[in-house]
Design a protein around this motif. Structure first.
Motif, mmCIF file in Angstrom:
data_model
loop_
_atom_site.group_PDB
_atom_site.id
_atom_site.type_symbol
_atom_site.label_atom_id
_atom_site.label_comp_id
_atom_site.label_asym_id
_atom_site.label_seq_id
_atom_site.Cartn_x
_atom_site.Cartn_y
_atom_site.Cartn_z
ATOM 1 N N ASP A 70 30.115 36.576 29.051
ATOM 2 C CA ASP A 70 31.304 35.930 28.509
ATOM 3 C C ASP A 70 31.656 34.739 29.382
ATOM 4 O O ASP A 70 31.881 34.878 30.588
ATOM 5 N N ARG A 71 31.712 33.556 28.792
ATOM 6 C CA ARG A 71 31.909 32.327 29.570
ATOM 7 C C ARG A 71 33.365 31.910 29.656
ATOM 8 O O ARG A 71 33.681 30.821 30.147
ATOM 9 N N ARG A 72 34.286 32.751 29.208
ATOM 10 C CA ARG A 72 35.698 32.391 29.269
ATOM 11 C C ARG A 72 36.253 32.467 30.694
ATOM 12 O O ARG A 72 35.819 33.296 31.489
ATOM 13 N N THR A 73 37.203 31.593 30.958
ATOM 14 C CA THR A 73 37.975 31.647 32.193
ATOM 15 C C THR A 73 39.447 31.590 31.814
ATOM 16 O O THR A 73 39.859 30.718 31.032
ATOM 17 N N PHE A 74 40.230 32.531 32.332
ATOM 18 C CA PHE A 74 41.657 32.610 32.041
ATOM 19 C C PHE A 74 42.458 32.039 33.215
ATOM 20 O O PHE A 74 42.106 32.252 34.377
ATOM 21 N N TYR A 75 43.568 31.366 32.873
ATOM 22 C CA TYR A 75 44.456 30.798 33.882
ATOM 23 C C TYR A 75 45.885 31.260 33.589
ATOM 24 O O TYR A 75 46.376 31.093 32.475
ATOM 25 N N PHE A 76 46.540 31.830 34.591
ATOM 26 C CA PHE A 76 47.905 32.315 34.383
ATOM 27 C C PHE A 76 48.648 32.375 35.717
ATOM 28 O O PHE A 76 48.133 32.883 36.698
ATOM 29 N N ASP A 77 49.821 31.808 35.753
ATOM 30 C CA ASP A 77 50.710 31.906 36.911
ATOM 31 C C ASP A 77 50.014 31.588 38.235
ATOM 32 O O ASP A 77 50.274 32.228 39.253
ATOM 33 N N GLY A 78 49.123 30.610 38.219
ATOM 34 C CA GLY A 78 48.398 30.239 39.428
ATOM 35 C C GLY A 78 47.121 31.023 39.660
ATOM 36 O O GLY A 78 46.329 30.692 40.550
ATOM 37 N N TRP A 79 46.901 32.067 38.869
ATOM 38 C CA TRP A 79 45.700 32.898 38.997
ATOM 39 C C TRP A 79 44.591 32.383 38.091
ATOM 40 O O TRP A 79 44.843 31.780 37.046
ATOM 41 N N THR A 80 43.344 32.664 38.491
ATOM 42 C CA THR A 80 42.174 32.323 37.680
ATOM 43 C C THR A 80 41.271 33.543 37.591
ATOM 44 O O THR A 80 40.940 34.154 38.614
ATOM 45 N N LEU A 81 40.893 33.910 36.365
ATOM 46 C CA LEU A 81 39.957 35.023 36.160
ATOM 47 C C LEU A 81 38.737 34.493 35.430
ATOM 48 O O LEU A 81 38.804 34.109 34.261
ATOM 49 N N ASN A 82 37.609 34.468 36.126
ATOM 50 C CA ASN A 82 36.332 34.030 35.565
ATOM 51 C C ASN A 82 35.569 35.263 35.100
ATOM 52 O O ASN A 82 35.181 36.105 35.912
#
Length: 246
Positions: free
Chosen positions: A133-145
């Motif tokens: 899965d090539r998605r990267t999530f960004y939230f509240d300063g956090w990054t989840l690759n």
């Protein structure tokens, strides 16, 4: 089906008789079984072969089965079944869940029950690897690759997640501000809903809050919807292979 790979069960137990029993029990049901006595052999198999379920004895003489569970859960989403003869107190069960175990069975156990638990673990393992899965999530300063299975803070520090924590966080990020029921979260985190696991979602939620929130006792991101479930109360952005979604 002809040519299909046999499902592989890896067992670590320092009791030779128990290893023989498990091998005999599972191989007659078309499962490949590798049984080892220590973590050195265990890691050698993990690094060289595909493993579908891991069975860990908590009492390994000079080694700690819980530490093996902890290490494995941060590297893989393979289901982990714990077997034990004398360490199945509630505190041990909760701790093992926190570390990433998915099931428990006490010694001595019946071969039919053991086989049934193995089959359930095989069914609940994700069919699509998150590493594709090539998605990267960004939230509240956090990054989840998702491809790297890597969570980093605004300052770039990496925060380790167990497989259950990772799957649960992805479920929240995919549906921000939607209330997700306990059943939905159980399925998402791939923790089976049985009496033993009454607190499993609560444990996972608490662990995520401790890692993401400034004050886990007064959460700002993961909030409780009384009588309904939990929801992720913040905007989430996502990119696909480096391209930000509109």
């Amino acid at each position: 089906m002809k040519g299909e790979r046999l499902k592989h069960v890896l067992v670590i137990d320092d009791d030779l008789a128990m290893r023989h029993l498990i091998v005999e029990c599972l191989t007659v049901h078309a499962l490949k079984v590798t049984a080892v006595a220590d973590s050195q052999q265990f890691n050698r198999v993990l690094s060289s072969e595909t493993v579908d379920v891991v069975v860990v004895d908590l009492n390994l003489g000079r080694e700690d089965g819980l530490e093996i569970v902890r290490t494995l859960a941060t590297k893989s989403d393979v289901p982990i079944i714990i077997i034990s003869g004398d360490r199945l107190e509630e505190a041990d069960k909760v701790l093992a869940l926190e570390l990433g175990a998915t099931d428990f069975i006490a010694k001595p156990f019946g071969t039919r029950e053991f086989l049934a638990r193995i089959r359930v673990a095989l069914r609940v393992r994700p069919t699509v690897a998150r590493t594709k899965d090539r998605r990267t999530f960004y939230f509240d300063g956090w990054t989840l690759n998702l491809r790297q299975r890597r969570l980093t803070s605004e300052g770039g520090a990496e925060v380790k997640l167990t497989a259950g924590e990772f799957n649960l966080l992805v479920a929240f990020l995919e549906k921000p501000r939607d209330v997700l029921s306990r059943e939905q979260l159980l399925i998402a985190s791939r923790v089976r809903e049985e009496e033993v696991y009454d607190r499993s979602i609560d444990v996972l939620i608490l662990r995520l809050r401790r890692k993401l929130e400034q004050d886990a006792a007064n959460p700002r991101l993961i909030k409780t919807a009384r009588g309904a479930g939990y929801f992720f109360d913040i905007d989430v952005n996502v990119s696909y292979g480096g391209v930000m979604a509109a």
